[in-house]
Design a protein around this motif. Structure first.
Motif, PDB file in Angstrom:
ATOM      1  N   ASP A   1     -19.776  57.204  20.363  1.00  0.00           N
ATOM      2  CA  ASP A   1     -19.833  56.021  21.151  1.00  0.00           C
ATOM      3  C   ASP A   1     -21.175  57.210  21.048  1.00  0.00           C
ATOM      4  O   ASP A   1     -21.704  58.389  19.854  1.00  0.00           O
ATOM      5  CB  ASP A   1     -20.047  57.054  22.633  1.00  0.00           C
TER       6      ASP A   1
ATOM      7  N   SER B   1     -24.216  60.231  18.203  1.00  0.00           N
ATOM      8  CA  SER B   1     -23.379  60.339  18.393  1.00  0.00           C
ATOM      9  C   SER B   1     -22.500  61.837  19.178  1.00  0.00           C
ATOM     10  O   SER B   1     -22.703  62.913  18.941  1.00  0.00           O
ATOM     11  CB  SER B   1     -22.989  59.252  17.663  1.00  0.00           C
ATOM     12  N   THR B   2     -21.306  60.652  19.254  1.00  0.00           N
ATOM     13  CA  THR B   2     -20.654  62.150  19.691  1.00  0.00           C
ATOM     14  C   THR B   2     -19.702  62.481  18.745  1.00  0.00           C
ATOM     15  O   THR B   2     -18.288  63.083  18.690  1.00  0.00           O
ATOM     16  CB  THR B   2     -19.266  61.640  21.103  1.00  0.00           C
TER      17      THR B   2
ATOM     18  N   ASN C   1     -25.403  65.194  23.252  1.00  0.00           N
ATOM     19  CA  ASN C   1     -25.444  65.258  24.225  1.00  0.00           C
ATOM     20  C   ASN C   1     -27.107  64.145  24.926  1.00  0.00           C
ATOM     21  O   ASN C   1     -27.717  63.615  25.306  1.00  0.00           O
ATOM     22  CB  ASN C   1     -25.688  65.870  25.514  1.00  0.00           C
TER      23      ASN C   1
ATOM     24  N   GLU D   1     -21.454  52.311  22.845  1.00  0.00           N
ATOM     25  CA  GLU D   1     -20.174  52.869  22.477  1.00  0.00           C
ATOM     26  C   GLU D   1     -18.921  52.465  21.366  1.00  0.00           C
ATOM     27  O   GLU D   1     -18.945  51.377  21.259  1.00  0.00           O
ATOM     28  CB  GLU D   1     -18.003  53.077  24.182  1.00  0.00           C
TER      29      GLU D   1
ATOM     30  N   THR E   1     -25.772  52.162  33.613  1.00  0.00           N
ATOM     31  CA  THR E   1     -25.550  53.244  32.654  1.00  0.00           C
ATOM     32  C   THR E   1     -26.985  53.745  32.672  1.00  0.00           C
ATOM     33  O   THR E   1     -27.732  55.724  31.762  1.00  0.00           O
ATOM     34  CB  THR E   1     -25.204  53.656  31.458  1.00  0.00           C
TER      35      THR E   1
ATOM     36  N   LEU F   1     -24.480  52.877  26.105  1.00  0.00           N
ATOM     37  CA  LEU F   1     -24.084  53.885  26.787  1.00  0.00           C
ATOM     38  C   LEU F   1     -25.465  54.556  26.522  1.00  0.00           C
ATOM     39  O   LEU F   1     -25.789  55.080  27.492  1.00  0.00           O
ATOM     40  CB  LEU F   1     -23.410  55.121  26.069  1.00  0.00           C
ATOM     41  N   SER F   2     -26.797  54.157  25.957  1.00  0.00           N
ATOM     42  CA  SER F   2     -27.986  54.404  25.674  1.00  0.00           C
ATOM     43  C   SER F   2     -28.877  53.715  25.508  1.00  0.00           C
ATOM     44  O   SER F   2     -28.690  52.513  24.572  1.00  0.00           O
ATOM     45  CB  SER F   2     -28.115  55.402  24.125  1.00  0.00           C
TER      46      SER F   2
ATOM     47  N   THR G   1     -24.713  58.177  21.858  1.00  0.00           N
ATOM     48  CA  THR G   1     -25.234  58.552  23.512  1.00  0.00           C
ATOM     49  C   THR G   1     -27.042  58.216  23.191  1.00  0.00           C
ATOM     50  O   THR G   1     -27.294  58.964  24.600  1.00  0.00           O
ATOM     51  CB  THR G   1     -24.494  60.479  23.597  1.00  0.00           C
TER      52      THR G   1
ATOM     53  N   HIS H   1     -22.699  69.097  23.315  1.00  0.00           N
ATOM     54  CA  HIS H   1     -22.100  68.583  25.083  1.00  0.00           C
ATOM     55  C   HIS H   1     -21.487  70.324  25.100  1.00  0.00           C
ATOM     56  O   HIS H   1     -20.855  70.048  26.948  1.00  0.00           O
ATOM     57  CB  HIS H   1     -21.169  67.919  25.164  1.00  0.00           C
TER      58      HIS H   1
ATOM     59  N   SER I   1     -20.202  67.146  19.269  1.00  0.00           N
ATOM     60  CA  SER I   1     -21.014  66.029  20.358  1.00  0.00           C
ATOM     61  C   SER I   1     -22.245  65.968  20.666  1.00  0.00           C
ATOM     62  O   SER I   1     -22.561  66.991  21.363  1.00  0.00           O
ATOM     63  CB  SER I   1     -19.983  65.862  21.582  1.00  0.00           C
TER      64      SER I   1
ATOM     65  N   PRO J   1     -25.677  59.689  28.495  1.00  0.00           N
ATOM     66  CA  PRO J   1     -25.365  60.152  29.294  1.00  0.00           C
ATOM     67  C   PRO J   1     -24.422  59.123  28.169  1.00  0.00           C
ATOM     68  O   PRO J   1     -24.952  57.880  28.072  1.00  0.00           O
ATOM     69  CB  PRO J   1     -25.334  60.749  30.324  1.00  0.00           C
TER      70      PRO J   1
END
Length: 376
Positions: A151, A169-170, A199, A121, A63, A107-108, A153, A214, A197, A351
């Motif tokens: 999540d 985060s989302t 991005n 996540e 990722t 994820l990051s 991100t 996002h 969310s 992402p």
């Protein structure tokens, strides 16, 4: 608007249907991760994969890819297998591995001279920011498990104050932590509720950071307690898509030296990528759309996932969901209006919910629930 010329492309002999997730400059090369879980080193002149070193499958679901702050001969990756790894570019071997007992997908990723940090996540009602010391990688030195409820991100270090950490985060929040504080409640020193969310997020300067959601809404926030004055209200740009005539933001690459940031804005329907400067002038950040640089054709109808610059060669590199890396050369500007500043940006980087405590919000009301917009 000036135009860049595509000079070459390469598929890196990836399997059919592969995406390239990210490219970064390292030493005199490019490094790329892709959806076949590979890490490849690329000669930037010919866009050909180097024959040595060879990397085996780096993760089961790679990722993240970052350079290593304290080692020019290393790269750091992370994956959905809940492992982060450091790779020696000379031997092709791992030099360190970082694991978390929760086994939540990573994820990051970011790192400093001493620390490696990942965002996870949401798993088992928990999303975490996990920190390790490079000198003692066997177990985390800190975990922030209550500050996000979805999540994570984005994680980023402050460019100068390496004890200050940002996460996005989302859940719509961008958090700022002081890593010197041992308790999570004390470490969380600022929360910006962006409203949807996250991005992209990063520091623009020593005293400001930005967030792009996002759904492409963009705002710039003031770090609190930097000079003991009251924090300014956020600079809200809103939805960038109508402003930049784009459909998505590829990346945002700050340059602390030049005071200019580059926004990569793509359109898969019109098949172009625009690099638009964000400049600080007259005590305000503004998008300089008159001096944008267009990459016509971009990656066709496929989304551009990553970009980076080689300022010395005046070359722009892009990678996308078509599985290709492209090299672009800035064309001479019409009327002598050169775009030399366009390539000065530094490519450093470049992402269900849990029970949540109340937060100190620098934007939006206290405890306001962020509206959600999931990434494509």
């Amino acid at each position: 608007m000036d135009v860049a010329t595509l000079t070459k492309t390469s598929s890196l002999l990836l399997p059919t249907g592969s995406y390239i997730y990210k490219i970064v400059p390292v030493e005199q090369h490019l490094a790329a991760i892709s959806s076949d879980d590979s890490l490849r080193l690329v000669d930037p002149t010919y866009l050909q994969e180097l024959s040595s070193p060879r990397f085996s499958q780096v993760h089961a679901g790679v990722t993240c890819l970052e350079t290593v702050a304290h080692d020019n001969h290393a790269l750091c990756t992370a994956g959905r297998d809940a492992v982060a790894k450091c790779w020696d570019l000379r031997s092709g071997q791992t030099t360190a591995e970082f694991r978390d007992e929760s086994k939540a997908p990573f994820l990051s990723l970011c790192n400093s001279d001493y620390h490696c940090v990942v965002g996870t996540e949401l798993s088992h009602y928990q999303a975490s920011v996990v920190l390790w010391d490079f000198r003692s990688p066997l177990r985390p030195i800190q975990q922030y498990v209550e500050s996000h409820n979805d999540d994570v991100t984005v994680v980023q270090f402050h460019p100068e104050k390496r004890g200050i950490l940002l996460s996005g985060s989302t859940d719509g929040l961008v958090n700022i932590y002081d890593m010197a504080q041992p308790a999570e409640d004390d470490a969380l020193i600022q929360v910006a509720n962006h409203g949807s969310s996250i991005n992209h997020a990063n520091f623009l300067s020593n005293s400001q950071f930005f967030a792009i959601s996002h759904d492409e809404n963009f705002s710039i926030y003031q770090l609190e307690n930097v000079d003991e004055s009251a924090a300014e209200a956020p600079r809200v740009f809103g939805d960038l898509r109508p402003q930049l005539e784009c459909e998505y933001i590829v990346d945002v690459i700050p340059s602390l030296d030049s005071g200019e940031t580059i926004l990569g804005a793509g359109s898969h329907s019109k098949q172009h990528l625009d690099l638009t400067p964000l400049r600080f002038a007259n005590n305000q950040w503004a998008l300089d759309t008159n001096n944008a640089l267009r990459l016509p054709g971009a990656h066709g109808e496929e989304i551009v996932r990553s970009l980076c610059f080689n300022p010395e060669a005046q070359t722009i590199f892009t990678a996308g969901e078509d599985g290709l890396i492209g090299a672009w050369l800035r064309a001479a500007a019409a009327g002598g209006n050169s775009q030399e500043h366009m390539l000065e940006a530094d490519a450093y980087t470049i992402p269900s919910s849990s029970k949540k405590k109340k937060k100190r919000n620098s934007a939006g009301g206290e405890g306001m629930k962020a509206s959600r917009f999931k990434p494509y």
